[in-house]
Design an enzyme around this catalytic site. Structure first.
Site, PDB file in Angstrom:
ATOM      1  N   LYS A  54       0.838  -1.205   0.000  1.00  0.00           N
ATOM      2  CA  LYS A  54       0.000   0.000   0.000  1.00  0.00           C
ATOM      3  C   LYS A  54       0.876   1.259   0.000  1.00  0.00           C
ATOM      4  O   LYS A  54       0.590   2.220  -0.712  1.00  0.00           O
ATOM      5  CB  LYS A  54      -0.956  -0.046   1.205  1.00  0.00           C
ATOM      6  CG  LYS A  54      -2.021  -1.123   1.023  1.00  0.00           C
ATOM      7  CD  LYS A  54      -2.772  -1.513   2.296  1.00  0.00           C
ATOM      8  CE  LYS A  54      -3.706  -2.698   1.985  1.00  0.00           C
ATOM      9  NZ  LYS A  54      -4.413  -3.223   3.157  1.00  0.00           N
ATOM     10  N   GLN A  98      -4.321  -1.832   9.417  1.00  0.00           N
ATOM     11  CA  GLN A  98      -4.233  -3.139   8.764  1.00  0.00           C
ATOM     12  C   GLN A  98      -4.941  -4.200   9.610  1.00  0.00           C
ATOM     13  O   GLN A  98      -4.683  -4.335  10.796  1.00  0.00           O
ATOM     14  CB  GLN A  98      -2.758  -3.511   8.532  1.00  0.00           C
ATOM     15  CG  GLN A  98      -2.562  -4.816   7.784  1.00  0.00           C
ATOM     16  CD  GLN A  98      -3.157  -4.806   6.368  1.00  0.00           C
ATOM     17  OE1 GLN A  98      -3.033  -3.822   5.635  1.00  0.00           O
ATOM     18  NE2 GLN A  98      -3.829  -5.882   5.990  1.00  0.00           N
ATOM     19  N   ASP A 121     -10.379   3.485   3.855  1.00  0.00           N
ATOM     20  CA  ASP A 121     -10.455   2.032   3.667  1.00  0.00           C
ATOM     21  C   ASP A 121     -11.893   1.538   3.902  1.00  0.00           C
ATOM     22  O   ASP A 121     -12.183   0.354   3.706  1.00  0.00           O
ATOM     23  CB  ASP A 121      -9.497   1.349   4.662  1.00  0.00           C
ATOM     24  CG  ASP A 121      -9.094  -0.053   4.236  1.00  0.00           C
ATOM     25  OD1 ASP A 121      -9.089  -0.337   3.022  1.00  0.00           O
ATOM     26  OD2 ASP A 121      -8.791  -0.869   5.124  1.00  0.00           O
TER      27      ASP A 121
END
Ligand code: NAP
Length: 282
Positions: A54, A98, A121
């Protein structure tokens, strides 16, 4: 019948070229660069690789990433504090926590601590609820990436029967709501579902989000279906048994190179959008 390959790698590469231009415009006009903050808790190698990918994707389009690494012993309170600091940092335009975090951490509480405008996200309950209600929100990256891929290939969704196998908060559930939002008739399957093969046989669009290699058998899928496989396992197979299908379905995502590149691409696209909004360039 020759199936359409839903080439996530190609769509992501095209979008990266466009995002690079948008980042250059932001830089030229404001002197600032959008920044994605990534938070990695613990030392899981797969998670570390995803976070690295990412960060690399940010750099490819001229954006910056701020990599925060916390020890495996981090508490919920400490992680909430880190997220608060990033929420308040005006230089940070997106926050990625994450998944998964170590088990002592309340992951849901930490996801929900992310400010809505930085939830690039798409993991907060608020963002999910707004998306489900058809209100403005950043979509959860993997299902949003799948929707973008279907759109890139003009796959018809309205009125189709979509069967989503999996109901996780970051994939199956938002996937189902996004398909519903595009007027599909949606069936959501999970580990307690009965007659799974019979339900899958009805699917015009089948989404595999189970996390088990080739769990969904080719023989359960009807001719002419659109096959979307979110899984990725050692040996380069997904959650769906793909090889026998490529000649008889309408379209399919390859594994790898289908859904995976679109996930990261959606994350960086949404960070660019957040940067444009925050810096007054939208
Ligand atoms: P997850 O949290 O483990 O969820 C798996 C889902 O599958 C659950 O809802 C579970 O049902 C369901 N399931 C398990 N066994 C089943 C069975 N026998 N029959 C029907 N449903 C069953 O996994 P996830 O995070 O959603 O990920 C799913 C897959 O997508 C994995 O292969 C993962 O690697 C992949 N993934 C890919 C990306 C990407 O960027 N490419 C991103 C995220 C995930 P219950 O709810 O009843 O337990």
């Amino acid at each position: 019948m020759s199936a359409t390959l839903l080439d996530g790698k190609a769509v992501a590469a095209r979008t990266e070229a466009e995002l690079s231009e948008r980042v250059a415009v932001i830089k030229a006009k404001t002197g600032q660069t959008p920044i994605l903050a990534t938070i990695l808790v613990g030392d899981d190698p797969a998670s570390a690789t995803y976070v690295k990918m990412k960060g690399n994707a940010c750099r490819r389009i001229g954006m910056e990433s701020l990599a925060i690494e916390l020890p495996a012993s981090t508490t919920t309170r400490q992680l909430l504090g880190t997220i608060d600091e990033l929420n308040q940092n005006p230089d940070v335009h997106g926050i990625l926590l994450q998944h998964p975090v170590p088990s002592q951490i309340d992951e849901r509480a930490c996801f929900d601590q992310i400010a809505l405008e930085k939830d690039v996200d798409g993991v907060t309950c608020l963002g999910f609820g707004r998306m489900a209600m058809g209100e403005e929100a950043y979509g959860c990256a993997t299902p949003q990436g799948i929707m973008r891929l279907l759109e890139a290939y003009d796959i018809p969704i309205s009125g189709k029967h979509a069967v989503v196998v999996g109901r996780s908060p970051i994939l199956g559930k938002p996937m189902a709501m996004m398909l519903l939002g595009k007027d599909a008739t949606v069936t959501i399957c999970h580990s307690r579902t009965q007659n799974l093969p019979d339900l899958i046989k009805q699917a015009d669009i089948i989404v595999g989000a189970v996390g088990r290699p080739e769990f969904i058998r080719a023989e359960w899928i009807k001719n002419g279906a659109v096959v979307v496989d979110a899984g990725y396992h050692p040996g380069g197979v997904g959650d769906i048994e793909l090889a026998p299908l490529v000649e008889r379905v309408a379209a399919y995502t390859p594994v790898p190179g289908g859904v995976g590149p679109m996930t990261i691409n959606t994350l960086i696209q949404q960070t660019v959008i957040s940067g444009e909004r925050s810096l007054g360039q939208d």
